[in-house]
Design a protein around this motif. Sequence first.
Motif, PDB file in Angstrom:
ATOM      1  N   LEU A  69      13.239   0.759  16.932  1.00 38.51           N
ATOM      2  CA  LEU A  69      14.188   1.351  17.216  1.00 38.51           C
ATOM      3  C   LEU A  69      14.847   1.547  18.776  1.00 38.51           C
ATOM      4  O   LEU A  69      16.273   1.808  18.629  1.00 38.51           O
ATOM      5  N   PHE A  70      14.336   1.103  19.225  1.00 39.29           N
ATOM      6  CA  PHE A  70      14.762  -0.292  21.215  1.00 39.29           C
ATOM      7  C   PHE A  70      15.724  -1.038  20.348  1.00 39.29           C
ATOM      8  O   PHE A  70      17.025  -0.943  20.821  1.00 39.29           O
ATOM      9  N   LEU A  71      15.420  -1.611  19.269  1.00 39.42           N
ATOM     10  CA  LEU A  71      16.644  -2.634  18.921  1.00 39.42           C
ATOM     11  C   LEU A  71      17.682  -2.450  18.137  1.00 39.42           C
ATOM     12  O   LEU A  71      19.151  -2.682  18.740  1.00 39.42           O
TER      13      LEU A  71
ATOM     14  N   ILE B  61      23.703 -13.599  24.388  1.00 33.34           N
ATOM     15  CA  ILE B  61      24.277 -12.826  23.378  1.00 33.34           C
ATOM     16  C   ILE B  61      23.834 -13.528  23.054  1.00 33.34           C
ATOM     17  O   ILE B  61      22.919 -13.332  21.078  1.00 33.34           O
ATOM     18  N   VAL B  62      23.621 -15.223  22.243  1.00 32.49           N
ATOM     19  CA  VAL B  62      22.793 -16.270  21.429  1.00 32.49           C
ATOM     20  C   VAL B  62      21.816 -16.429  20.765  1.00 32.49           C
ATOM     21  O   VAL B  62      20.921 -15.997  20.251  1.00 32.49           O
ATOM     22  N   LEU B  63      21.006 -16.374  22.605  1.00 33.89           N
ATOM     23  CA  LEU B  63      19.203 -16.034  22.416  1.00 33.89           C
ATOM     24  C   LEU B  63      18.578 -15.250  21.606  1.00 33.89           C
ATOM     25  O   LEU B  63      17.601 -15.000  21.649  1.00 33.89           O
ATOM     26  N   GLY B  64      19.643 -14.211  22.650  1.00 34.57           N
ATOM     27  CA  GLY B  64      19.143 -12.515  22.541  1.00 34.57           C
ATOM     28  C   GLY B  64      19.226 -12.498  20.904  1.00 34.57           C
ATOM     29  O   GLY B  64      18.401 -11.499  20.718  1.00 34.57           O
ATOM     30  N   ASN B  65      20.104 -12.975  20.340  1.00 35.19           N
ATOM     31  CA  ASN B  65      19.773 -12.513  18.706  1.00 35.19           C
ATOM     32  C   ASN B  65      18.475 -13.071  18.512  1.00 35.19           C
ATOM     33  O   ASN B  65      18.619 -12.935  17.031  1.00 35.19           O
ATOM     34  N   ILE B  66      18.144 -14.263  18.771  1.00 30.50           N
ATOM     35  CA  ILE B  66      16.701 -15.301  17.974  1.00 30.50           C
ATOM     36  C   ILE B  66      15.612 -14.228  18.504  1.00 30.50           C
ATOM     37  O   ILE B  66      15.004 -14.056  18.149  1.00 30.50           O
TER      38      ILE B  66
ATOM     39  N   ALA C  67      18.082  -6.704   4.618  1.00 28.79           N
ATOM     40  CA  ALA C  67      17.489  -5.571   6.105  1.00 28.79           C
ATOM     41  C   ALA C  67      18.733  -5.624   7.234  1.00 28.79           C
ATOM     42  O   ALA C  67      19.374  -4.821   7.245  1.00 28.79           O
ATOM     43  N   ILE C  68      19.099  -7.326   7.233  1.00 23.50           N
ATOM     44  CA  ILE C  68      19.450  -7.451   8.852  1.00 23.50           C
ATOM     45  C   ILE C  68      20.877  -7.484   8.188  1.00 23.50           C
ATOM     46  O   ILE C  68      21.962  -6.454   8.698  1.00 23.50           O
ATOM     47  N   THR C  69      21.220  -7.931   6.991  1.00 23.71           N
ATOM     48  CA  THR C  69      22.744  -7.495   6.392  1.00 23.71           C
ATOM     49  C   THR C  69      23.156  -6.364   6.274  1.00 23.71           C
ATOM     50  O   THR C  69      24.277  -5.725   6.328  1.00 23.71           O
ATOM     51  N   ILE C  70      22.440  -4.698   5.893  1.00 22.40           N
ATOM     52  CA  ILE C  70      22.528  -3.674   5.608  1.00 22.40           C
ATOM     53  C   ILE C  70      22.569  -2.910   7.549  1.00 22.40           C
ATOM     54  O   ILE C  70      24.039  -2.366   7.422  1.00 22.40           O
TER      55      ILE C  70
ATOM     56  N   ILE D  90      28.360 -13.199  10.091  1.00 20.78           N
ATOM     57  CA  ILE D  90      27.177 -14.166   8.795  1.00 20.78           C
ATOM     58  C   ILE D  90      26.157 -14.928  10.252  1.00 20.78           C
ATOM     59  O   ILE D  90      24.887 -14.541  10.311  1.00 20.78           O
ATOM     60  N   ASP D  91      26.439 -15.320  11.232  1.00 20.92           N
ATOM     61  CA  ASP D  91      26.028 -16.126  12.409  1.00 20.92           C
ATOM     62  C   ASP D  91      24.807 -14.688  12.978  1.00 20.92           C
ATOM     63  O   ASP D  91      23.695 -15.462  13.708  1.00 20.92           O
ATOM     64  N   ASP D  92      25.144 -13.788  12.761  1.00 12.17           N
ATOM     65  CA  ASP D  92      24.362 -12.726  14.104  1.00 12.17           C
ATOM     66  C   ASP D  92      23.084 -12.965  12.386  1.00 12.17           C
ATOM     67  O   ASP D  92      21.675 -13.173  13.299  1.00 12.17           O
ATOM     68  N   ILE D  93      23.623 -12.941  11.209  1.00 10.58           N
ATOM     69  CA  ILE D  93      22.584 -12.875  10.240  1.00 10.58           C
ATOM     70  C   ILE D  93      21.380 -13.981  10.091  1.00 10.58           C
ATOM     71  O   ILE D  93      19.728 -14.375   9.984  1.00 10.58           O
ATOM     72  N   ILE D  94      22.174 -15.182  10.942  1.00  8.09           N
ATOM     73  CA  ILE D  94      21.259 -17.195  10.319  1.00  8.09           C
ATOM     74  C   ILE D  94      20.682 -16.781  12.175  1.00  8.09           C
ATOM     75  O   ILE D  94      18.935 -17.216  12.037  1.00  8.09           O
ATOM     76  N   LEU D  95      21.389 -16.506  12.797  1.00  8.49           N
ATOM     77  CA  LEU D  95      19.937 -16.382  14.151  1.00  8.49           C
ATOM     78  C   LEU D  95      19.113 -15.476  14.057  1.00  8.49           C
ATOM     79  O   LEU D  95      18.119 -15.742  14.712  1.00  8.49           O
ATOM     80  N   ASN D  96      19.049 -14.404  13.871  1.00  4.85           N
ATOM     81  CA  ASN D  96      18.143 -13.311  13.591  1.00  4.85           C
ATOM     82  C   ASN D  96      16.746 -13.671  12.514  1.00  4.85           C
ATOM     83  O   ASN D  96      15.751 -13.367  12.439  1.00  4.85           O
ATOM     84  N   THR D  97      17.552 -14.425  11.711  1.00  7.79           N
ATOM     85  CA  THR D  97      16.769 -15.179  10.853  1.00  7.79           C
ATOM     86  C   THR D  97      16.016 -15.825  11.036  1.00  7.79           C
ATOM     87  O   THR D  97      14.567 -16.488  10.962  1.00  7.79           O
TER      88      THR D  97
END
Length: 140
Positions: A15-17, A59-64, A93-96, A111-118
């Motif tokens: 929820l925080f995220l 931003i970048v490392l945070g997404n990971i 789920a992250i795509t939604i 798309i990069d967020d999806i890649i970094l989050n994954t």
Amino acid sequence: MLKKIYKTVIVPYTLFLLYLMFLGMGRFQYDDNLITVEPIFSTINFIQGVRDWKEIVMIVLGNIVMFIPFGFLGWIFPKLRDLKTLVLNFIPAITIVEALQYFTRMGIFEIDDIILNTFGVYLGWLLCRFIEKKFRNLVL
């Protein structure tokens, strides 16, 4: 013991995220729906355009890093212990979530967020396996 703590913390953490992804960190509603679908290039362009390393790290490392805890979901849902199953459930789920950012204009579908989050989920999965092997007594 760690599994019990994880089960207690993961829902509030999620929820925080979601709050951060839609409302936190100075977010505002864009005038237009924004989307970036070129993998890697948008992150490289972002890094090249930023003068403050703190922003890049955030931003970048945070997404990971922020998604590492989701690599432990197998502790709650045994089917998600398998990396392939975990990733094949996480990506939709992250795509939604990214699509919701697009449609609400409270973020950019990237798309990069999806890649970094994954990648963060993958690192979490590796960390989970390591903890299970190294600290077997603490996990249960």
